[in-house]
Design an enzyme around this catalytic site. Structure first.
Site, short mmCIF file in Angstrom:
data_model
loop_
_atom_site.label_atom_id
_atom_site.label_comp_id
_atom_site.label_asym_id
_atom_site.label_seq_id
_atom_site.Cartn_x
_atom_site.Cartn_y
_atom_site.Cartn_z
N CYS A 1 0.85 -1.19 0.00
CA CYS A 1 0.00 0.00 0.00
C CYS A 1 0.89 1.24 0.00
O CYS A 1 1.77 1.37 0.84
CB CYS A 1 -0.88 -0.03 1.24
SG CYS A 1 -1.88 1.45 1.45
N CYS B 1 0.29 3.26 3.46
CA CYS B 1 0.71 2.79 4.79
C CYS B 1 1.80 1.72 4.74
O CYS B 1 2.35 1.37 5.77
CB CYS B 1 -0.49 2.26 5.58
SG CYS B 1 -1.05 0.64 5.05
N CYS C 1 -7.44 -1.03 1.31
CA CYS C 1 -6.39 -1.56 2.18
C CYS C 1 -6.98 -1.80 3.56
O CYS C 1 -7.58 -0.91 4.16
CB CYS C 1 -5.25 -0.54 2.28
SG CYS C 1 -4.01 -0.98 3.52
N CYS D 1 -5.31 0.61 6.41
CA CYS D 1 -5.54 2.06 6.51
C CYS D 1 -6.79 2.54 5.77
O CYS D 1 -7.07 3.73 5.76
CB CYS D 1 -4.31 2.82 6.01
SG CYS D 1 -4.08 2.78 4.22
N CYS E 1 -8.62 -5.05 -9.91
CA CYS E 1 -8.19 -4.00 -10.83
C CYS E 1 -7.73 -2.82 -9.97
O CYS E 1 -8.55 -2.11 -9.40
CB CYS E 1 -9.38 -3.63 -11.71
SG CYS E 1 -9.04 -2.38 -12.93
ZN LIG Z 1 -2.80 0.99 3.49
#
Ligand SMILES: [Zn+2]
Length: 150
Positions: free
Chosen positions: A60, A63, A109, A112, A134
């Site tokens: 991510c 984060c 995610c 976060c 996607c």
């Molecule tokens: Zn994240």
């Protein structure tokens, strides 16, 4: 066949990382913020990882949590990096998204709650899951597999 992947539950578990919009803006550049924190979409075929085949881990960008691996990436020719499965089933959260007059499933995610992209099922891709996560390149950061330490 499991209903566990249906994103009908809108009561998501709380994110481990919770920052104010000001704090996110300090961490992310404006283009990253627009996608990750405002659920924007980068233009197709423009992202840096669309056709990347480098081995590694996709984390991510907001984060740093591990989200996808190159071994689950496949060529969908849809214009965005596509994965048939997350690195771990609890790495991402799914949420029903009825914006833009479409019924889609948003991918977030888990760590976060930043916006990553959408997941589509049953399109006929020759992958183990027939799912297409996607994902916006700008939501990810690729960490290539490195050689032995030292
Ligand atoms: Zn994240």
């Amino acid at each position: 066949m499991s209903s566990e992947t249906d994103a009908t539950d809108t009561s998501l578990p709380a994110p481990k990382i919770q920052l104010s919009p000001q704090q996110w803006r300090a961490r992310l550049d404006p283009a990253e913020y627009a996608v990750l924190r405002e659920a924007g979409t980068e233009r197709p075929f423009t992202g840096e990882y669309t056709d990347t085949t480098t081995e590694g881990v996709y984390s991510c960008r907001a984060c740093g949590a591990e989200l996808f691996r190159s071994t689950e990436k496949f060529e969908s020719h849809c214009g965005w990096p596509s994965f048939f499965d997350p690195a771990a089933s609890d790495a991402v959260l799914l949420r029903e998204d009825n914006s833009l007059g479409m019924r889609r499933v948003e991918v977030l995610c888990a760590n976060c709650h930043s916006h990553l992209g959408h997941v589509f099922e049953g399109e006929g891709y020759p992958t183990p899951t027939d799912k297409r996560y996607c994902i916006n390149s700008i939501s990810l950061r690729l960490q290539p597999v490195s050689g032995p330490a030292e």
